[in-house]
Design a protein around this motif. Sequence first.
Motif, short mmCIF file in Angstrom:
data_model
loop_
_atom_site.label_atom_id
_atom_site.label_comp_id
_atom_site.label_asym_id
_atom_site.label_seq_id
_atom_site.Cartn_x
_atom_site.Cartn_y
_atom_site.Cartn_z
N LEU A 1 0.88 -1.36 -0.09
CA LEU A 1 -0.08 0.13 -0.06
C LEU A 1 0.81 1.22 0.08
O LEU A 1 0.72 2.31 -0.78
N ASP A 2 1.98 1.10 0.90
CA ASP A 2 2.70 2.41 1.03
C ASP A 2 3.56 2.63 -0.59
O ASP A 2 3.84 3.74 -0.90
N SER A 3 3.71 1.44 -1.16
CA SER A 3 4.55 1.92 -2.57
C SER A 3 3.48 2.36 -3.25
O SER A 3 3.92 3.46 -4.24
N ILE A 4 2.32 2.18 -3.42
CA ILE A 4 1.29 2.76 -4.27
C ILE A 4 1.09 4.29 -3.90
O ILE A 4 1.15 5.04 -4.69
N LEU A 5 0.98 4.56 -2.52
CA LEU A 5 0.71 5.76 -2.15
C LEU A 5 2.11 6.72 -2.42
O LEU A 5 1.81 8.14 -2.81
N TYR A 6 3.26 6.16 -2.45
CA TYR A 6 4.29 6.87 -2.71
C TYR A 6 4.49 7.42 -4.01
O TYR A 6 4.64 8.72 -4.27
N LEU A 7 3.89 6.59 -5.15
CA LEU A 7 3.60 7.14 -6.47
C LEU A 7 2.68 8.24 -6.61
O LEU A 7 2.91 9.21 -7.47
N LEU A 8 1.62 8.23 -5.85
CA LEU A 8 0.56 9.21 -5.83
C LEU A 8 1.01 10.59 -5.26
O LEU A 8 0.42 11.56 -5.46
N THR A 9 1.59 10.45 -4.27
CA THR A 9 1.93 11.80 -3.23
C THR A 9 3.07 12.12 -3.34
O THR A 9 3.37 13.63 -3.30
N ASN A 10 4.47 11.49 -3.75
CA ASN A 10 5.77 11.98 -3.73
C ASN A 10 6.05 13.02 -5.07
O ASN A 10 7.00 13.75 -4.78
N ALA A 11 5.33 13.15 -5.84
CA ALA A 11 5.42 13.78 -6.90
C ALA A 11 5.10 15.21 -6.67
O ALA A 11 5.55 15.91 -7.24
N PHE A 12 4.38 15.52 -5.65
CA PHE A 12 3.90 17.03 -5.14
C PHE A 12 4.84 17.54 -3.96
O PHE A 12 5.07 16.59 -3.21
N PRO A 13 5.23 18.68 -4.32
CA PRO A 13 6.21 19.49 -3.27
C PRO A 13 5.42 19.91 -2.00
O PRO A 13 6.01 19.98 -0.84
N PHE A 14 4.17 19.86 -2.07
CA PHE A 14 3.17 20.26 -0.82
C PHE A 14 2.65 18.86 -0.46
O PHE A 14 2.25 17.92 -1.16
N SER A 15 2.03 19.00 0.50
CA SER A 15 1.16 17.76 1.41
C SER A 15 -0.19 17.82 0.76
O SER A 15 -1.07 18.32 1.24
#
Length: 355
Positions: free
Chosen positions: A41-55
């Motif tokens: 699950l963390d691997s999927i969420l990493y792809l979705l959120t890490n691209a954004f510089p904000f939270s």
Amino acid sequence: MKRKYYFFITLFLLLVLSYLVSPKFPLFITRHYNQKIYSGLDSILYLLTNAFPFSIGDIVYALIVCYVVYKSFVLLKKKMLKEVTLFIIGFLVLFFSFFQFFWGLNNYKLSVAHQLELGKGYSKTELDSITNQLINVVNSQHLLVTNDALQKVDFEKNLELFNNIAQLNYKNLPDHLKGILTDNKINKVKPSFYSYMQSYTGFSGYFNPLTHENQVNIEIPTIGMPVTVAHEMAHQLGIASEAEANFFGYITTVQSSDEKFKYAANLYALKYCLKEYRRENEETYQLLYNQLNSGVQQNILDSELFWQSKRNVSSYLFKNLYGGFLKINNQKDGIRSYNKFVDLLINYNKKYREI
């Protein structure tokens, strides 16, 4: 309508069951939930959120709060008290269900002490020993950085640098520590939109269990930021316990080749040790504090003054609420769970001689 009620009742029963059953199966939680389900699950969420510089998580929280307030207001305006109550209960059931599945079950995995076969508890002599070691190390590192016992250590507030060093240091951890963590890419810690509020509620940062993002309170004194960054990363890597996250925050930062970061890590550990004395005997605490270089004392004082200036009724309220939340989630000491870091540090040092 009935289907919706059946859904929430079923979800509530499953949620209660998860809280009752999970403590009985720590090995299963460690091997199957933490290392497989949570990690995937963390691997999927990493792809979705890490691209954004904000939270993204900060925005999600804001939208959730706005929706709940708006919906409650509309129902209250229509004097539908029963519907408001059911709506809030349903929301809480849904939120805690997501929390448990997305991250919360990590609270029931095997402890770091168990996995490393460390002892538990410590004697006064052992606390004295590690505190004096840390005093000597901190004083020495302080002089290496400043060449002046009177000058405090200053850090430039560079979150990008803190992220890069923490991520590198996690890669360089010894195998016995890497084996406890999930083998996932680490989200960079982002500045929280709610830093101002966090300062007044007493929090240095937080991990969002819904988006798996790491946030830091960008207002805190910079000397504490490198360890805080590493602490939040530990939560993403499957460490739920606050004491264990403190431990990984320390152990990761102290691995740095930069003397400044080593100083920040050891000062962090020393402050927790000194806190144990201060709770028991102010005079003993003062004797130990007086052994520190004046510049070290100033670093400690800066941090204390910052938090004192923000302390108010909400600080105590949110600390107590969060303490209760920790207790519900298998951290039996509540807010004092953070202080169990000293226990872990002493017993780890006895076996691996880190300091």
